[in-house]
Design a protein around this motif. Structure first.
Motif, PDB file in Angstrom:
ATOM      1  N   LYS A  90      44.539  59.626  44.930  1.00 54.94           N
ATOM      2  CA  LYS A  90      43.364  59.388  45.767  1.00 54.94           C
ATOM      3  C   LYS A  90      42.797  57.976  45.575  1.00 54.94           C
ATOM      4  CE  LYS A  90      40.692  62.730  44.378  1.00 54.94           C
ATOM      5  NZ  LYS A  90      39.523  63.627  44.372  1.00 54.94           N
ATOM      6  N   ARG A  91      43.212  57.284  44.536  1.00 55.00           N
ATOM      7  CA  ARG A  91      42.581  56.027  44.175  1.00 55.00           C
ATOM      8  C   ARG A  91      43.115  54.850  44.998  1.00 55.00           C
ATOM      9  NH1 ARG A  91      39.798  55.404  39.903  1.00 55.00           N
ATOM     10  NH2 ARG A  91      40.842  57.071  38.740  1.00 55.00           N
ATOM     11  N   PHE A  92      42.181  53.962  45.419  1.00 57.02           N
ATOM     12  CA  PHE A  92      42.579  52.709  46.064  1.00 57.02           C
ATOM     13  C   PHE A  92      43.097  51.745  44.995  1.00 57.02           C
ATOM     14  CE2 PHE A  92      39.521  54.473  49.051  1.00 57.02           C
ATOM     15  CZ  PHE A  92      40.116  54.225  50.277  1.00 57.02           C
ATOM     16  N   THR A  93      44.078  50.928  45.358  1.00 56.14           N
ATOM     17  CA  THR A  93      44.657  50.001  44.384  1.00 56.14           C
ATOM     18  C   THR A  93      44.595  48.538  44.830  1.00 56.14           C
ATOM     19  OG1 THR A  93      46.847  50.382  45.345  1.00 56.14           O
ATOM     20  CG2 THR A  93      46.216  51.736  43.445  1.00 56.14           C
ATOM     21  N   CYS A  94      44.480  48.276  46.150  1.00 54.44           N
ATOM     22  CA  CYS A  94      44.519  46.890  46.630  1.00 54.44           C
ATOM     23  C   CYS A  94      43.147  46.332  47.002  1.00 54.44           C
ATOM     24  CB  CYS A  94      45.455  46.782  47.836  1.00 54.44           C
ATOM     25  SG  CYS A  94      47.192  47.033  47.402  1.00 54.44           S
ATOM     26  N   ALA A 111      37.829  55.189  43.347  1.00 50.06           N
ATOM     27  CA  ALA A 111      37.394  53.793  43.204  1.00 50.06           C
ATOM     28  C   ALA A 111      38.465  52.912  42.564  1.00 50.06           C
ATOM     29  CB  ALA A 111      36.115  53.734  42.373  1.00 50.06           C
ATOM     30  N   VAL A 112      38.580  51.685  43.094  1.00 52.54           N
ATOM     31  CA  VAL A 112      39.436  50.678  42.472  1.00 52.54           C
ATOM     32  C   VAL A 112      38.975  50.488  41.010  1.00 52.54           C
ATOM     33  CG1 VAL A 112      39.928  48.209  42.468  1.00 52.54           C
ATOM     34  CG2 VAL A 112      40.079  49.507  44.585  1.00 52.54           C
ATOM     35  N   PRO A 113      39.898  50.269  40.047  1.00 58.69           N
ATOM     36  CA  PRO A 113      39.540  50.243  38.625  1.00 58.69           C
ATOM     37  C   PRO A 113      38.435  49.267  38.233  1.00 58.69           C
ATOM     38  CG  PRO A 113      41.904  50.440  38.865  1.00 58.69           C
ATOM     39  CD  PRO A 113      41.358  50.243  40.243  1.00 58.69           C
ATOM     40  N   GLN A 114      38.223  48.139  38.931  1.00 55.70           N
ATOM     41  CA  GLN A 114      37.190  47.194  38.501  1.00 55.70           C
ATOM     42  C   GLN A 114      35.795  47.533  39.029  1.00 55.70           C
ATOM     43  OE1 GLN A 114      39.881  46.498  40.399  1.00 55.70           O
ATOM     44  NE2 GLN A 114      39.589  44.601  41.560  1.00 55.70           N
ATOM     45  N   LEU A 115      35.682  48.582  39.870  1.00 58.44           N
ATOM     46  CA  LEU A 115      34.366  48.960  40.372  1.00 58.44           C
ATOM     47  C   LEU A 115      33.610  49.792  39.335  1.00 58.44           C
ATOM     48  CD1 LEU A 115      35.029  49.895  44.131  1.00 58.44           C
ATOM     49  CD2 LEU A 115      34.261  47.721  43.151  1.00 58.44           C
ATOM     50  N   ILE A 116      32.283  49.564  39.294  1.00 58.60           N
ATOM     51  CA  ILE A 116      31.409  50.313  38.392  1.00 58.60           C
ATOM     52  C   ILE A 116      30.511  51.213  39.238  1.00 58.60           C
ATOM     53  CG2 ILE A 116      29.661  50.196  36.591  1.00 58.60           C
ATOM     54  CD1 ILE A 116      32.366  49.100  35.746  1.00 58.60           C
ATOM     55  N   LEU A 117      30.528  52.525  38.929  1.00 58.22           N
ATOM     56  CA  LEU A 117      29.691  53.487  39.642  1.00 58.22           C
ATOM     57  C   LEU A 117      28.548  53.934  38.750  1.00 58.22           C
ATOM     58  CD1 LEU A 117      32.313  53.497  41.348  1.00 58.22           C
ATOM     59  CD2 LEU A 117      31.968  55.960  41.681  1.00 58.22           C
TER      60      LEU A 117
END
Length: 544
Positions: free
Chosen positions: A396-400, A369-375
């Motif tokens: 594995k993490r998305f950045t854009c 998950a992109v860092p600003q997403l909350i799971l």
């Protein structure tokens, strides 16, 4: 088998070498008679020319001529008595190599002469001093194959290093440092291994028979599915016979072609399996025959080529899947949408229920998950938190883009999941292949590994090049995603999207799935207090 009975007349007209009635009889100076062939062969093998009966020595080789009188009498005896040319040797016994007429059983084999002798023809080896030095053993057939080609000695030992039979002299030369054992000892070891090979081959045969049964069961199921689909389609088209004649024919043809493709694959697999069973059965028979032989040399010389089963295909992952008929009838009715709205609604309801049977339980992977997403803690919900968190770098993490993948991936079969999009003003969801670019500004198209729906204020689209604008028939509450990964074996791989009211949204066909697929969600960012609702992976409720 008993020898032919002889009368008094036969005994008086029989060669003392071959023990049969004379054939071209000749007389020696000492008065004894022999077949010309027998006495000639006898003298060819001797150092001195002597009579085989009285042992009289001739200083020069006699010039033999046929005794015409005796030859005529012998011919009459042969015609009257009709002597049968039957060997006096049982099938499992070794015949004498010298006998020319009635063949006698060998009693000894000479390892110097490479010849097996009956009791009569063994006599010189028991009498002549030079021949008495020859090594005599129990009768053996194919003596030349049992001798070391290099040292002309009996192959009595087995080299465990090079897995070959050797003689005593070999162990003192080329195989000096190699461990060797008697043939019998290695025979017992290899016999035990051969027993395991027989068991393994039989097990492989049973596995392939089970595979054939499974394939036939699948074909039977495919036939039932096809019959059911054709019957349902027939009801639909019969009710609207005036305007759907052409559509019905196309529908039936499509289903039959899918069934034909499935049956053809099944028949090809069965044929291949039956061929492997035949090969394995032949190998099993060869192994069984070899396992019962007591011929140590033949056993060990043949063992290497038979100890392993013949090369076969690995069938553990091979299977025949029934073809998917999802959407077949729907595509036939698209051309008649205005006339067939009611039938299309019924079809979509039934179709949704069918794909919902392939529901999978998936959870979101925070490492992607992109860092600003909350799971959510259960991994079922995701939304924009509005703050970029400090997280460790992860390939594995998305950045854009605000994407997140599930923990689960799929490399075969069919799978289905549903996502609640209620109260969302912008979102994106679908599936993506494992190798997608997670760091750059990549277009989200099937060519780059994305099969996704995108929704915003401008409407609903399937992301492609160019994008496919989709009609929005009702406000979306839930969206279902169905993927048939293996349909490419017989038809067209596809990714399908449903509005959970029985309404089909879009089908992406002609897809190329060559690596694991992951469900992918994108809740997008909050926009001035809007779009804060989460995307929620929801359990299937077939009553919706």
């Amino acid at each position: 088998m008993a020898c032919a009975n002889t009368s008094w007349s036969e005994e008086n007209f029989s060669c003392s070498i071959c023990l049969d009635v004379f054939s071209s009889p000749v007389s020696t100076a000492c008065g004894h008679n022999f077949c010309r062939t027998c006495i000639t062969k006898f003298w060819d093998e001797q150092v001195q020319y002597k009579c085989p009966v009285c042992n009289e020595i001739f200083h020069t080789r006699p010039d033999l001529r046929v005794n015409t009188f005796l030859s005529e009498l012998a011919a009459q005896i042969r015609t009257t008595v009709r002597v049968k040319e039957q060997p006096c040797v049982e099938p499992a016994e070794v015949p004498c190599d010298v006998c020319t007429g009635t063949q006698q059983k060998a009693v000894k084999s000479c390892l110097v002469c490479f010849t097996s002798y009956c009791q009569t023809h063994l006599e010189p080896h028991q009498r002549v001093a030079r021949l008495q030095k020859h090594r005599l053993v129990e009768p053996m057939d194919r003596l030349e194959d049992r001798m070391c080609k290099k040292h002309e000695r009996l192959l009595e030992l087995f080299c465990q290093t090079e897995q070959v039979c050797v003689c005593q002299f070999c162990t003192e030369a080329d195989h000096k440092s190699h461990p060797v054992v008697p043939l019998k000892e290695e025979y017992e070891v290899k016999t035990a291994q051969l027993g395991k090979t027989v068991t393994d081959v039989q097990q492989m045969i049973q596995q392939r028979k089970q595979k054939i049964k499974g394939i036939k069961d699948t074909v039977e199921l495919s036939n039932k599915d096809a019959d059911r689909e054709i019957a349902h389609g027939g009801q639909v088209f019969t009710a609207l016979i005036g305007c759907v004649e052409k559509g019905r024919d196309e529908f039936n043809q499509t289903v039959q072609e899918k069934l034909k493709s499935t049956v053809k694959r099944a028949e090809d697999l069965i044929k291949e399996l039956e061929q492997e069973i035949e090969d394995l059965t032949n190998r099993s028979s060869e192994v069984k025959r070899l396992s019962h032989t007591e011929d140590h040399l033949h056993f060990l010389q043949t063992f290497r080529s038979l100890k392993d089963p013949p090369p076969t295909r690995d069938w553990t992952t091979v299977e025949v899947r029934p073809p998917s008929y999802v959407g077949t009838l729907r595509r036939s009715l698209d051309q008649l949408e205005e006339t067939l709205n009611m039938e299309m609604k019924k079809l979509s309801d039934a179709e949704l229920k069918r794909v919902q049977k392939y529901e999978v339980d998936v959870t979101l992977d925070p490492d992607t998950a992109v860092p600003q997403l909350i799971l959510s803690e259960d991994g079922k919900q995701v939304h924009d938190g509005g703050v970029v968190k400090e997280l460790p770098d992860n390939p594995k993490r998305f950045t854009c883009h605000p994407f997140v993948l599930t923990r689960q991936s799929f490399s075969s079969g069919r799978f289905y999941f549903e996502v609640q999009v209620k109260d969302k003003t912008v979102w994106c969801l679908g599936v993506a292949r494992e190798s997608i670019d997670r760091k750059g500004e990549t277009d989200w198209t099937p060519e780059t590994g994305y099969w996704t729906l995108d929704y915003d204020e401008d409407g609903l689209v399937f992301n492609d090049n160019p994008d496919v604008d989709l009609p929005l028939r009702a406000e979306l509450q839930k969206v279902g995603v169905f993927v048939d990964y293996d349909e490419g074996l017989w038809g067209v791989p596809q990714s399908r999207f449903y509005h959970i009211t029985g309404v089909h949204i879009y089908s992406a066909t002609g897809c190329t799935f060559t690596e694991p697929l992951y469900p992918i969600l994108c809740p997008w960012y909050q926009l001035v207090g809007t779009n804060s609702a989460p995307l929620i992976i929801s359990p299937v409720n077939q009553t919706d």
